[in-house]
Scaffold this active site. Structure first.
Site, short mmCIF file in Angstrom:
data_model
loop_
_atom_site.label_atom_id
_atom_site.label_comp_id
_atom_site.label_asym_id
_atom_site.label_seq_id
_atom_site.Cartn_x
_atom_site.Cartn_y
_atom_site.Cartn_z
N ASP A 27 -11.56 -53.47 -32.29
CA ASP A 27 -10.38 -54.31 -32.49
C ASP A 27 -10.55 -55.61 -31.71
OD1 ASP A 27 -9.10 -52.47 -34.08
OD2 ASP A 27 -7.57 -51.94 -32.62
N TYR A 65 -1.62 -49.67 -26.48
CA TYR A 65 -1.81 -49.63 -27.92
C TYR A 65 -2.39 -48.27 -28.33
CZ TYR A 65 -3.65 -51.06 -32.50
OH TYR A 65 -3.95 -51.15 -33.84
N ASP A 104 -5.96 -55.08 -40.86
CA ASP A 104 -6.63 -53.80 -40.63
C ASP A 104 -6.96 -53.18 -41.98
OD1 ASP A 104 -7.61 -51.38 -39.83
OD2 ASP A 104 -5.80 -50.74 -38.80
#
Lengths: 131, 131
Positions: A103, A14, A38
């Site tokens: 995250d 990622y 996000d």
């Protein structure tokens, strides 16, 4: 369940694909019906096609120079979810800045990301230098 | 909404009260109907009394020497949630070890914690030294 090594690899890919500005490669890390927020709590982006368009837009605006993990990925023993710290460094209008992000991702048994929520706010933006 | 300074202070107090083995002080940081999952995805602990009992039991088992923030608290611009990295260091049976954790918390407008989910797994345990 996805094993810890698979999940860590997903986070590494990622970051690498964000650094490479590879929106389609990022979308391929997600399950077809995945959900992205996000920042967390914003309107969810649902489905791989919408997710690719979201990253394509975000990468075009932010143009990160580098996105990297800044600590160990915290993988639950159950393998259903994990969290990690990421730093995105960008140069825009002559100003280099970084954003420190956490995250949280959930994972399908095959290792595809089923959801991502990004935690960051205005206080996590640091101006590094200006030319 | 809770402001960023209030939320950062809640995380700092949370770490300080874990270090002090102060289960009732920790419970007082939570809203009366708060929900705790440690680790995330485990059976939720619901309500301040149950939360105090949970921390009382956990602190009795783990006896942390120190719990500290290891990076900036990531507070959403909306002030409804935040995430941060914590490290808990313990000495048990002559072995000092640390666990690297990411806690995600949501907040009421008055700054009380309404939920906490802790992300960590077996790979986040590091043995520091043994005597």
């Amino acid at each position: 369940m996805a094993d810890a090594a698979t999940i860590r690899l997903a986070f590494e890919r990622y970051c690498g694909r964000l650094t490479a500005h590879d929106a389609s490669g990022i979308a391929a890390l997600y399950a077809v019906d995945a959900v992205v927020e996000d920042p967390a709590g914003s309107t969810p982006v649902v489905g791989r096609a919408a997710i690719e368009a979201f990253y394509d837009g975000a990468l075009g605006r932010v143009r990160p120079e580098k996105v990297e993990l800044t600590g160990p990925v915290r993988v639950l023993a159950t393998g259903i979810a994990a969290a990690a710290t990421l730093r995105s460094t960008s140069l825009r209008d002559g100003v280099r800045a970084q954003v420190d992000i956490i995250d949280v991702m959930t994972f399908a048994p095959d290792g595809l990301i089923t959801s991502m929520q990004a935690y960051w706010g205005p206080d996590n933006l640091t101006v590094l230098d200006a030319y």
